[in-house]
Structure formats: C-alpha cells, structure tokens
Design an enzyme around this catalytic site. Sequence first.
Site, PDB file in Angstrom:
ATOM      1  N   GLU A   1       6.657  19.905 -20.365  1.00 19.09           N
ATOM      2  CA  GLU A   1       5.534  19.195 -20.988  1.00 19.09           C
ATOM      3  C   GLU A   1       4.461  20.173 -21.431  1.00 19.09           C
ATOM      4  OE1 GLU A   1       1.535  16.989 -20.761  1.00 19.09           O
ATOM      5  OE2 GLU A   1       2.273  18.830 -19.806  1.00 19.09           O
TER       6      GLU A   1
ATOM      7  N   ASP B   1       0.856  -1.183   0.000  1.00 18.03           N
ATOM      8  CA  ASP B   1       0.000   0.000   0.000  1.00 18.03           C
ATOM      9  C   ASP B   1       0.897   1.239   0.000  1.00 18.03           C
ATOM     10  OD1 ASP B   1      -2.725   1.323   0.522  1.00 18.03           O
ATOM     11  OD2 ASP B   1      -1.470   2.128   2.122  1.00 18.03           O
TER      12      ASP B   1
ATOM     13  N   ASP C   1      -5.282   8.451  -3.780  1.00 14.02           N
ATOM     14  CA  ASP C   1      -4.907   7.231  -3.073  1.00 14.02           C
ATOM     15  C   ASP C   1      -5.048   6.008  -3.979  1.00 14.02           C
ATOM     16  OD1 ASP C   1      -4.123   5.556  -1.018  1.00 14.02           O
ATOM     17  OD2 ASP C   1      -6.083   5.525  -0.062  1.00 14.02           O
TER      18      ASP C   1
ATOM     19  N   ASP D   1      -1.838   3.769  -5.474  1.00 16.13           N
ATOM     20  CA  ASP D   1      -1.748   2.319  -5.257  1.00 16.13           C
ATOM     21  C   ASP D   1      -1.744   1.567  -6.584  1.00 16.13           C
ATOM     22  OD1 ASP D   1      -1.605   2.483  -2.494  1.00 16.13           O
ATOM     23  OD2 ASP D   1      -3.767   2.310  -2.210  1.00 16.13           O
TER      24      ASP D   1
END
Length: 441
Positions: free
Chosen positions: A174, A46, A305, A309
């Site tokens: 970029e 995680d 999140d 992950d």
Amino acid sequence: MPLSLPRRTAAAAALALAGLLVSAAPAATAVPTATAVPAPALAAPDVPIANVKAHLTELQSIATANGGNRAHGRAGYKASIDYVKAKLDAAGFTTSLQQFTSSGATGYNLIADWPGGDPNRILMAGAHLDSVTSGAGINDNGSGSAGILETALAVSRAQLQPAKHLRFGWWGAEELGLVGSKYYVNNLPAAERSKISGYLNFDMIGSPNPGYFVYDDDPAIEKTFKDYFAGLSVPTEIETEGDGRSDHASFKNVGIPVGGLFTGASRTKSAAQAQKWGGTSGQAFDRCYHSSCDSSANINDTALDRNSDAIAHAIWTLGTEPTVPPGDFYENTADVAIPDNGAAVTSTVTVSGRTGNAPATLKAAVDIKHTWRGDLVVDLLAPDGTVYPLKPFSSSDSADNVVATYTVNASSEVANGAWKLRVQDRAAQDTGYIDSWRLTF
C-alpha cells in the site's frame, strides 16, 4: 498510508465512443416487488483491547527481528502475513495468499473468508499490513490490521452466521501506491466485483493524538459508524486527509461502495478538535507518521479500543442485516454523450402509476463512463425542477467512471412525473457518456 498522488498533467486517454448513438430515452421500466420489514441486526461483542494490543506487540517483535520494518519485499512483511494467516487458519477461516510483483519484489495479499452467508452479497473489511522502510509501522498500519484481525477472530468465537458472506483482506505494498489492493480488485472478474456490497477500510485507527474521522463515501456505511460513535457521545468529522490515498480507493474506483475510519496522520490537530476530542492542539495527530518512532509506544489505547469496537459493530450490523427485496425501479438505458467542458445534458425516466410522494430513501443508481470523473457534476432533478446534488466537482478525483448508488430524501416530491439525471463536464480533455441510470422506490 502513502503520500498524496499528483493531479494529472496530460489528458486522459480518449474513451472509445465510435458508433455511439444518442437516442431518445426509451420508456421507463417498472418492476414491482414485494416489501419486507427487516429484523434488527445482531449486537456486536466487545472486542478486547488486550487482544488487539497483543497483535501489535507481535508485529513490533517481527519488525525488530527483521531490520526494524515490515515493508514490501522485506522479510518482516512476509513474517507479518504468516502471523495473521496462522491466526485465521486456526479460527476456521478459509485463507488464500495472492502474489504480485512490485518494484522487483514479490508482494502478498492475504484474503480470509468466513464460511456461510449469501455469496452474492459480500461484506469485506480490509487494511494494509505493510509498513514504510523507516519503521515498524505499528499505527500505520498495524493498528487497522490488528483491529480487523481481532474482529475476524471475534466472528469465529461467536460462530456468527451472517446474512452476508464475510471477507477480510490484508493488503501488501500500500505504501508504494495501493499496489496490493489494486491488484486484487483488477483481477476480480466484473461478476465478482458486483457481489461486494461494501468494503470497509481501516488505516491508522490508533493515532497517539487522535481524531475520530469517518469516510463520507457510502451513506449507509457512513451512518453505521456515525451511529456507533454517537452512542458513545464521541463527535466525529468527515475524513479528508487520506481521501483517495488508502486502499478503499481501489474499490471505490470500480464502483464498490466504501467506508471506513481514520484517526489522523501528519495534519495538525486544531484547538477546536482538541477541545472536543482531547489531546494536544498544534501537534500532528501522529507525530511519528512514516518515521522510525512509529512503534508499539505510538498508540492511543482509547482510540484503538473505540475503533476496534466500531469495526465489530459495522461487521455485525451490516453483515447480519436481512435481505430486503428492492422496490419498484424505473430505468433509462439510452446512451447520452457528455460534451467536453460543455453544457449539461440530461437523461429522463418517467414515473407513473404511483400514489403519494417519493420515499425518503429514493435511490438513484448511475453508470457514467468517463475518462476523468472528478470533472463531472451530477444532479438529480425532481419533476418540479428541484435539484438534488449527487456528485460535486473535485479536481483531485483522478479516477474514471461514476458507478454509484446515491440515496436521496425526496419525501417532499410527488412520485409521478419526469425525473432527470443531469450531468455536466466542467473541465477540458475528457470524453464520456451516460450509460444508464435508474430510480428505485
């Protein structure tokens, strides 16, 4: 992520075909190899959202202390590069700064290599670190930069020993047209480009009204991300808003397999999308796109999140998968000229001596030299005439050449027989030819 680039207004430069001889297809060559059953890849850890957010807080502080932005040629960008480099150096990565010049200012790419892994099979993840001049660029693209930084640090904490060599990149300029990543790719010798087995791009992964979009370029990379989100019961959609507008395009244009994630920019979230993802319909995925309000408050923590992950999942899954020897392959290296805006042409490989049907993972690797690949339609024809579309016509795909490997479920087809690659140019002002192609069973 920069704005869209315009469609061409003049013919592409003519491809040199002097002396090109269109010859009959030579006998296909079969090279038998051993087979292996791969072991499962290692599970990813995680990635702590608090750590990712801490990087964003630092990038916001850097922007605040340097005129409110982290744009190319400004002090805020160099300070951002220095921050990321220091973290990686302390974690045991080998880092290098690549300098280039754009718009009269010095720009920087940061490359970080993790020791070990097969140097002939490189898995690379990247994100652009620069912002526009109007704001701090925390979602665009502090989010992707922080996500891959924390994944790299997770690699170090785990002391991962990957099967592939792992490389991470943070691109400059970029927002001025993919300048930094183009410079990196264009300065890689062809032999080094061929070692990159995949490039993963992360541009805007924490949009405040997020969608969950997956690039549909390389099938294996796409499946890796889709499988991850399916495991969370989070539906995904194919990414179209940024197609060709972020740094993956620099790699894709030279034939490197690419994939990535995106949570949306200035397009409006539909009612159907709001129903499956939450958020507000009728509102942009990121109302602060390229604006001064793209600050540390402009982040959806859940999206950040999940996507962080997902980055780690892809690095662990694709980076630790064992080497599997290739199967038998059958190849045609005879050049076949492609008429400009004309009839389709074919190149044939004849498969013989096999038993049963073709595999569900039949791979068709094509090398087509062409001045405007978007005008090409490419199909694989089975011996019984069944058509397997490989590449559609696309008026917005302005790059040259088609150098790619496509995976086809041909398990319903008898393996032996004459397989054909069919190519048609459907618009004017182009020149090109089939250089070579192969089928791998």
